[in-house]
Design a protein around this motif. Structure first.
Motif, PDB file in Angstrom:
ATOM      1  N   ASP A 109      -0.461   8.008  -9.663  1.00 46.24           N
ATOM      2  CA  ASP A 109      -1.345   7.872  -8.498  1.00 46.24           C
ATOM      3  C   ASP A 109      -2.354   9.019  -8.430  1.00 46.24           C
ATOM      4  O   ASP A 109      -3.393   8.915  -7.802  1.00 46.24           O
ATOM      5  CB  ASP A 109      -0.528   7.877  -7.198  1.00 46.24           C
ATOM      6  CG  ASP A 109       0.378   6.666  -7.104  1.00 46.24           C
ATOM      7  OD1 ASP A 109       0.163   5.732  -7.903  1.00 46.24           O
ATOM      8  OD2 ASP A 109       1.271   6.658  -6.266  1.00 46.24           O
ATOM      9  N   CYS A 110      -1.985  10.125  -9.045  1.00 49.08           N
ATOM     10  CA  CYS A 110      -2.879  11.284  -9.022  1.00 49.08           C
ATOM     11  C   CYS A 110      -3.897  11.124 -10.135  1.00 49.08           C
ATOM     12  O   CYS A 110      -3.546  10.896 -11.280  1.00 49.08           O
ATOM     13  CB  CYS A 110      -2.066  12.556  -9.239  1.00 49.08           C
ATOM     14  SG  CYS A 110      -3.091  14.003  -9.547  1.00 49.08           S
ATOM     15  N   ASN A 119      -3.832  15.482   1.365  1.00 46.26           N
ATOM     16  CA  ASN A 119      -3.718  14.118   1.867  1.00 46.26           C
ATOM     17  C   ASN A 119      -3.429  13.089   0.790  1.00 46.26           C
ATOM     18  O   ASN A 119      -2.665  12.167   0.996  1.00 46.26           O
ATOM     19  CB  ASN A 119      -5.003  13.709   2.598  1.00 46.26           C
ATOM     20  CG  ASN A 119      -5.131  14.442   3.912  1.00 46.26           C
ATOM     21  OD1 ASN A 119      -4.142  14.744   4.566  1.00 46.26           O
ATOM     22  ND2 ASN A 119      -6.356  14.747   4.285  1.00 46.26           N
ATOM     23  N   ARG A 120      -4.014  13.243  -0.399  1.00 46.63           N
ATOM     24  CA  ARG A 120      -3.868  12.169  -1.383  1.00 46.63           C
ATOM     25  C   ARG A 120      -3.287  12.581  -2.715  1.00 46.63           C
ATOM     26  O   ARG A 120      -2.951  11.723  -3.534  1.00 46.63           O
ATOM     27  CB  ARG A 120      -5.209  11.463  -1.595  1.00 46.63           C
ATOM     28  CG  ARG A 120      -6.256  12.322  -2.258  1.00 46.63           C
ATOM     29  CD  ARG A 120      -7.583  11.584  -2.296  1.00 46.63           C
ATOM     30  NE  ARG A 120      -8.596  12.406  -2.933  1.00 46.63           N
ATOM     31  CZ  ARG A 120      -9.209  12.081  -4.041  1.00 46.63           C
ATOM     32  NH1 ARG A 120      -8.934  10.966  -4.641  1.00 46.63           N
ATOM     33  NH2 ARG A 120     -10.121  12.885  -4.542  1.00 46.63           N
ATOM     34  N   CYS A 121      -3.120  13.863  -2.978  1.00 48.43           N
ATOM     35  CA  CYS A 121      -2.661  14.294  -4.300  1.00 48.43           C
ATOM     36  C   CYS A 121      -1.140  14.491  -4.331  1.00 48.43           C
ATOM     37  O   CYS A 121      -0.603  15.336  -3.623  1.00 48.43           O
ATOM     38  CB  CYS A 121      -3.351  15.596  -4.702  1.00 48.43           C
ATOM     39  SG  CYS A 121      -2.813  16.155  -6.321  1.00 48.43           S
ATOM     40  N   ARG A 122      -0.472  13.703  -5.169  1.00 49.21           N
ATOM     41  CA  ARG A 122       0.990  13.802  -5.265  1.00 49.21           C
ATOM     42  C   ARG A 122       1.422  15.080  -5.984  1.00 49.21           C
ATOM     43  O   ARG A 122       2.554  15.519  -5.854  1.00 49.21           O
ATOM     44  CB  ARG A 122       1.556  12.586  -5.979  1.00 49.21           C
ATOM     45  CG  ARG A 122       1.418  11.339  -5.156  1.00 49.21           C
ATOM     46  CD  ARG A 122       2.422  10.296  -5.598  1.00 49.21           C
ATOM     47  NE  ARG A 122       2.272   9.110  -4.793  1.00 49.21           N
ATOM     48  CZ  ARG A 122       3.001   8.875  -3.714  1.00 49.21           C
ATOM     49  NH1 ARG A 122       3.897   9.734  -3.335  1.00 49.21           N
ATOM     50  NH2 ARG A 122       2.823   7.781  -3.035  1.00 49.21           N
ATOM     51  N   ASP A 128       5.113  14.075   0.240  1.00 45.75           N
ATOM     52  CA  ASP A 128       4.280  13.630   1.355  1.00 45.75           C
ATOM     53  C   ASP A 128       4.742  14.301   2.646  1.00 45.75           C
ATOM     54  O   ASP A 128       5.116  13.651   3.619  1.00 45.75           O
ATOM     55  CB  ASP A 128       4.287  12.110   1.481  1.00 45.75           C
ATOM     56  CG  ASP A 128       3.076  11.624   2.283  1.00 45.75           C
ATOM     57  OD1 ASP A 128       2.271  12.487   2.706  1.00 45.75           O
ATOM     58  OD2 ASP A 128       2.949  10.420   2.490  1.00 45.75           O
TER      59      ASP A 128
END
Ligand code: FES
Length: 144
Positions: A109-110, A119-122, A128
Protein backbone atom coordinates in the motif's frame (compact mmCIF):
# COMPACT_ATOMS: atom_id res chain seq x y z
CA UNK A 1 34.93 -12.68 42.37
CA UNK A 2 34.33 -8.93 42.26
CA UNK A 3 35.21 -6.67 39.35
CA UNK A 4 36.00 -2.97 39.11
CA UNK A 5 34.06 -0.71 36.77
CA UNK A 6 37.08 -0.58 34.44
CA UNK A 7 37.34 -4.37 34.32
CA UNK A 8 33.65 -4.73 33.56
CA UNK A 9 33.80 -2.06 30.86
CA UNK A 10 36.80 -3.72 29.22
CA UNK A 11 35.55 -7.31 29.38
CA UNK A 12 32.02 -6.46 28.27
CA UNK A 13 33.24 -3.92 25.71
CA UNK A 14 30.82 -1.36 27.10
CA UNK A 15 31.56 2.28 27.96
CA UNK A 16 31.71 3.17 31.66
CA UNK A 17 28.95 5.72 31.05
CA UNK A 18 26.77 2.92 29.63
CA UNK A 19 27.36 0.86 32.78
CA UNK A 20 26.17 3.76 34.90
CA UNK A 21 23.15 4.17 32.63
CA UNK A 22 22.18 0.48 32.84
CA UNK A 23 22.59 0.63 36.59
CA UNK A 24 20.38 3.69 36.79
CA UNK A 25 17.75 1.76 34.80
CA UNK A 26 17.95 -1.16 37.24
CA UNK A 27 19.34 -3.57 34.64
CA UNK A 28 22.60 -4.25 36.50
CA UNK A 29 23.75 -3.61 40.03
CA UNK A 30 26.94 -2.88 41.95
CA UNK A 31 27.99 -2.09 45.50
CA UNK A 32 30.56 0.25 47.02
CA UNK A 33 33.72 -1.02 48.70
CA UNK A 34 35.29 0.64 51.73
CA UNK A 35 37.05 3.13 49.45
CA UNK A 36 33.62 4.05 47.97
CA UNK A 37 34.49 2.50 44.62
CA UNK A 38 31.95 0.54 42.58
CA UNK A 39 32.32 -3.22 42.52
CA UNK A 40 30.42 -5.72 40.38
CA UNK A 41 29.72 -9.42 40.70
CA UNK A 42 31.15 -11.42 37.83
CA UNK A 43 27.61 -12.39 36.78
CA UNK A 44 27.14 -8.82 35.51
CA UNK A 45 29.08 -9.86 32.38
CA UNK A 46 26.30 -12.27 31.37
CA UNK A 47 23.66 -9.60 31.96
CA UNK A 48 25.62 -7.18 29.79
CA UNK A 49 25.91 -9.84 27.09
CA UNK A 50 22.13 -10.19 27.18
CA UNK A 51 21.70 -6.41 26.94
CA UNK A 52 24.09 -6.12 23.98
CA UNK A 53 22.52 -9.06 22.17
CA UNK A 54 19.05 -7.64 22.74
CA UNK A 55 20.14 -4.31 21.32
CA UNK A 56 21.62 -6.03 18.26
CA UNK A 57 18.26 -7.73 17.74
CA UNK A 58 16.56 -4.34 17.81
CA UNK A 59 14.85 -4.73 21.17
CA UNK A 60 14.14 -1.62 23.20
CA UNK A 61 15.71 -1.16 26.63
CA UNK A 62 12.28 -1.76 28.18
CA UNK A 63 11.93 -5.07 26.35
CA UNK A 64 15.42 -6.14 27.40
CA UNK A 65 14.66 -5.07 30.94
CA UNK A 66 11.49 -7.15 30.85
CA UNK A 67 13.45 -10.19 29.65
CA UNK A 68 16.09 -9.65 32.35
CA UNK A 69 13.48 -9.26 35.10
CA UNK A 70 13.31 -13.01 35.69
CA UNK A 71 17.05 -13.25 36.41
CA UNK A 72 18.57 -12.51 39.82
CA UNK A 73 20.38 -9.17 39.64
CA UNK A 74 23.18 -9.95 42.09
CA UNK A 75 24.27 -13.52 41.36
CA UNK A 76 24.71 -15.99 38.53
CA UNK A 77 21.33 -17.37 37.38
CA UNK A 78 20.45 -21.04 37.62
CA UNK A 79 19.74 -23.07 34.50
CA UNK A 80 16.03 -22.83 35.24
CA UNK A 81 16.23 -19.04 35.48
CA UNK A 82 18.08 -18.84 32.15
CA UNK A 83 15.40 -20.97 30.54
CA UNK A 84 12.72 -18.73 31.98
CA UNK A 85 14.44 -15.69 30.47
CA UNK A 86 14.73 -17.54 27.15
CA UNK A 87 10.96 -18.11 27.12
CA UNK A 88 10.37 -14.47 27.96
CA UNK A 89 12.72 -13.40 25.18
CA UNK A 90 11.11 -15.78 22.71
CA UNK A 91 7.71 -14.18 23.32
CA UNK A 92 9.11 -10.69 22.75
CA UNK A 93 10.87 -11.79 19.54
CA UNK A 94 7.80 -13.62 18.25
CA UNK A 95 5.74 -10.46 18.69
CA UNK A 96 8.43 -8.41 16.88
CA UNK A 97 8.48 -10.93 14.03
CA UNK A 98 4.67 -10.84 13.80
CA UNK A 99 4.68 -7.04 13.56
CA UNK A 100 7.55 -6.94 11.06
CA UNK A 101 5.91 -9.59 8.88
CA UNK A 102 2.62 -7.68 8.97
CA UNK A 103 4.43 -4.48 8.06
CA UNK A 104 6.29 -6.17 5.18
CA UNK A 105 3.10 -7.73 3.81
CA UNK A 106 1.23 -4.44 3.94
CA UNK A 107 3.96 -2.38 2.36
CA UNK A 108 2.28 -2.85 -1.01
CA UNK A 109 0.00 0.00 0.00
CA UNK A 110 2.97 2.27 0.55
CA UNK A 111 4.12 3.78 -2.69
CA UNK A 112 7.59 4.35 -1.25
CA UNK A 113 7.41 7.96 -2.29
CA UNK A 114 9.34 9.27 0.68
CA UNK A 115 6.45 11.30 2.05
CA UNK A 116 6.28 9.27 5.30
CA UNK A 117 2.82 10.70 5.82
CA UNK A 118 1.31 9.78 9.17
CA UNK A 119 -2.09 9.56 7.50
CA UNK A 120 -1.38 7.25 4.58
CA UNK A 121 2.08 5.69 4.89
CA UNK A 122 2.16 2.22 6.44
CA UNK A 123 5.93 2.48 6.82
CA UNK A 124 5.52 5.48 9.09
CA UNK A 125 2.32 4.40 10.84
CA UNK A 126 2.21 0.58 10.59
CA UNK A 127 -0.45 0.01 13.24
CA UNK A 128 -2.53 2.99 12.10
CA UNK A 129 -2.06 4.59 15.51
CA UNK A 130 -4.13 7.62 14.60
CA UNK A 131 -7.12 5.47 13.63
CA UNK A 132 -6.99 3.82 17.06
CA UNK A 133 -7.15 7.22 18.74
CA UNK A 134 -10.43 8.21 17.14
CA UNK A 135 -11.94 9.68 13.99
CA UNK A 136 -11.40 12.96 12.27
CA UNK A 137 -8.47 15.22 11.72
CA UNK A 138 -6.57 14.25 14.85
CA UNK A 139 -3.28 15.88 13.91
CA UNK A 140 -5.05 19.10 13.05
CA UNK A 141 -6.92 18.94 16.39
CA UNK A 142 -3.65 18.29 18.29
CA UNK A 143 -1.88 21.16 16.59
CA UNK A 144 -4.61 23.73 17.16
S1 FES B 1 6.56 6.83 1.89
FE1 FES B 1 4.86 7.77 0.98
S2 FES B 1 3.25 6.39 1.31
FE2 FES B 1 4.94 5.48 2.35
Amino acid sequence: MELTVGQVAKRAEVAVSALHFYEQKGMITSWRNQGNQRRYDRSVLRRLAVIKTGQQLGLSLEEIKQALSVLPIDRAPSQEEWESMGQNWKQILNEKIRLMTKLRDELGDCIGCGCLSLNRCRLRNPEDILAQQGNGALLWKQNT
